[in-house]
Structure formats: structure tokens, C-alpha cells
Write an enzyme that holds these catalytic residues in place. Structure first.
Site, PDB file in Angstrom:
ATOM      1  N   ARG A  42       9.946  -8.065 -20.139  1.00 37.88           N
ATOM      2  CA  ARG A  42       9.763  -7.285 -18.913  1.00 37.88           C
ATOM      3  C   ARG A  42      10.073  -5.800 -19.125  1.00 37.88           C
ATOM      4  O   ARG A  42       9.443  -4.935 -18.504  1.00 37.88           O
ATOM      5  CB  ARG A  42      10.662  -7.884 -17.815  1.00 37.88           C
ATOM      6  CG  ARG A  42      10.520  -7.245 -16.437  1.00 37.88           C
ATOM      7  CD  ARG A  42      11.392  -7.998 -15.433  1.00 37.88           C
ATOM      8  NE  ARG A  42      11.598  -7.238 -14.206  1.00 37.88           N
ATOM      9  CZ  ARG A  42      10.833  -7.317 -13.129  1.00 37.88           C
ATOM     10  NH1 ARG A  42       9.792  -8.122 -13.120  1.00 37.88           N
ATOM     11  NH2 ARG A  42      11.101  -6.600 -12.057  1.00 37.88           N
ATOM     12  N   LEU A  68       6.921  -2.454  -9.935  1.00 37.60           N
ATOM     13  CA  LEU A  68       6.994  -3.751 -10.600  1.00 37.60           C
ATOM     14  C   LEU A  68       7.859  -4.638  -9.714  1.00 37.60           C
ATOM     15  O   LEU A  68       9.014  -4.325  -9.447  1.00 37.60           O
ATOM     16  CB  LEU A  68       7.625  -3.592 -11.986  1.00 37.60           C
ATOM     17  CG  LEU A  68       7.936  -4.873 -12.776  1.00 37.60           C
ATOM     18  CD1 LEU A  68       6.678  -5.679 -13.021  1.00 37.60           C
ATOM     19  CD2 LEU A  68       8.615  -4.520 -14.094  1.00 37.60           C
ATOM     20  N   SER A  69       7.292  -5.755  -9.244  1.00 40.21           N
ATOM     21  CA  SER A  69       7.980  -6.576  -8.251  1.00 40.21           C
ATOM     22  C   SER A  69       9.267  -7.189  -8.793  1.00 40.21           C
ATOM     23  O   SER A  69       9.413  -7.427  -9.994  1.00 40.21           O
ATOM     24  CB  SER A  69       7.057  -7.693  -7.763  1.00 40.21           C
ATOM     25  OG  SER A  69       5.952  -7.175  -7.061  1.00 40.21           O
ATOM     26  N   GLN A  70      10.183  -7.461  -7.884  1.00 38.01           N
ATOM     27  CA  GLN A  70      11.434  -8.171  -8.168  1.00 38.01           C
ATOM     28  C   GLN A  70      11.120  -9.488  -8.901  1.00 38.01           C
ATOM     29  O   GLN A  70      10.177 -10.199  -8.551  1.00 38.01           O
ATOM     30  CB  GLN A  70      12.108  -8.447  -6.831  1.00 38.01           C
ATOM     31  CG  GLN A  70      13.318  -9.330  -6.850  1.00 38.01           C
ATOM     32  CD  GLN A  70      13.728  -9.738  -5.437  1.00 38.01           C
ATOM     33  OE1 GLN A  70      12.968  -9.524  -4.482  1.00 38.01           O
ATOM     34  NE2 GLN A  70      14.898 -10.315  -5.299  1.00 38.01           N
TER      35      GLN A  70
END
Length: 222
Positions: A42, A68-70
Site C-alpha cells: 500500500r 486513497l480510501s481507508q
């Protein structure tokens, strides 16, 4: 000649903690999703400025007003789609390409649409470096989907829409699934949409907050 020395991933332990404390502990049970998220780096999908925060429990800016999503939200979206290895998937909102790579690990073919050309270009270069050969990124209005490549087994929408875009629903095959955040720009709920007998069957999941889906079938301004 000196022997090859294995490269040590300094983020491996952070990735493992993310999976255990943010995902498994909150009820994510799909082992394929958990394995993919334990493997995909990530930290490669954020700028150097945010690299130390890559595995934190919140979204991270990636440029062009996008995030960038959780990790948990990514995981629940993937798990809800109940993906299998032979699925053909449409992703709306490539962003930096993190979810695109996860989808490529879980399915046979991924088409991803990104509105911002600079993000698409960076994501494409990163996916090539990570040897993701079953993905294709297209710069376009994602709210229209990709009718030329339909039907899709699953559609993952990573931007909030005021309602389910009809073109996306039409591009699902019978029995297909779509996950999409629906609601006003300030707060939404994830909706799992199944196509049964040509009609949408909707299950409302967790509350969330995504950037808006900009386009003809989404919001018209940011």
C-alpha cells in the site's frame, strides 16, 4: 560474484498489523481479500510525504483532490462483491491504483476508469512495475462505465454518486454485483446492488464518505 540478498520490506509488519487490527478484528472474513491486502504494498500508492501513514486507519490524499480510501472501506467493498478468480470487473475511480492491484489479484480481468489523466498515468506506470498484466486503465467519464467491454461480473465504484448510475447497472451481467457509495457529498452509505431478473436488489452497508463521482450520471461539479 556476491549472492543475491533478499530485499527486506520495512512495511511488512505494518501491513500485517493493518490486516489483523483494522480488517480481521472488524469482521472481514474473506481470506482471499485478507491475503491480497497483506501482499500488496500500500505504501507504494502514496507520495513520499505520506508513506509513513500508508497503513493508518484513515484515507490519504493522492493528488487531484482525490484520496486513497481507508483500508477497512477497501476491504469491505472487496468482500461484499464476493469475487471469484474468473470474474471480469469494472472499477470506477482508479486513483493511485491500489484497489486496482487488489482486484487484479482476486479476478481474471480488470478494467479501470479514471477521470484525471495525471493519476491514470502514474497508476499505469506503477501497475506495470508491479507486473499487473490483467488490468487496463482508461481515462474517461466513469459514470458512463465501459459499455464496449460489458457485461461485467462485478463493478466497484470508488466515488460517491447521488443515485445508482443507470448505465453502470445496465453493464452488469445477470447475477452481477456492484458496490457503490450513494448519498450527498458530505456523507454516504455503501450500497451492494445485485442484478436479479434484470432488476436491482439493494443492500445498504456501512456509512462512509467518498469524493464525489463527477460526470453525466454523477455530480456535475466538485
Amino acid at each position: 560474484m556476491a549472492p543475491d540478498i533478499p530485499t527486506i520490506d520495512p512495511f511488512a509488519s505494518q501491513r500485517e498489523r493493518m490486516v489483523e487490527s483494522q480488517l480481521r478484528a472488524r469482521g472481514i472474513r474473506d481470506e482471499r481479500v485478507l491475503l491480497a491486502m497483506s501482499r500488496v504494498p500500500r505504501h507504494e500508492f502514496v507520495s513520499e510525504k505520506y508513506r509513513e501513514q500508508a497503513y493508518a486507519d484513515y484515507p490519504i490524499p493522492i493528488g487531484e483532490g482525490q484520496t486513497l480510501s481507508q483500508p477497512y472501506i477497501v476491504a469491505i467493498m472487496l468482500e461484499s462483491l464476493a469475487l471469484i478468480a474468473t470474474d471480469k470487473v469494472l472499477e470506477i475511480g482508479t486513483g493511485s491504483g491500489y484497489q486496482t492491484v487488489l482486484l487484479s489479484e482476486l479476478t481474471e480481468q480488470v478494467y479501470s476508469v479514471e477521470r484525471h489523466a495525471p493519476l491514470a498515468r502514474v497508476a499505469e506506470e506503477l501497475l506495470e512495475r508491479l507486473c499487473c498484466t490483467n488490468t487496463k486503465i482508461i481515462v474517461a467519464d466513469g459514470s458512463h462505465g465501459l459499455p464496449e467491454h460489458a457485461p461485467f461480473d462485478a463493478i466497484a465504484v470508488s466515488a460517491a454518486a447521488p443515485r445508482i448510475p443507470q448505465p453502470l447497472f445496465e453493464q452488469l451481467r445477470e447475477g452481477g454485483r456492484m458496490i457503490i457509495p450513494v448519498g450527498p457529498p458530505t456523507a454516504q452509505h455503501l450500497q451492494l446492488v445485485r442484478k436479479q431478473a434484470g432488476r436491482p436488489v439493494i443492500t445498504t452497508l456501512d456509512g462512509c464518505r467518498f469524493v464525489p463521482l463527477i460526470g453525466d450520471q454523477g455530480y456535475h461539479s466538485e
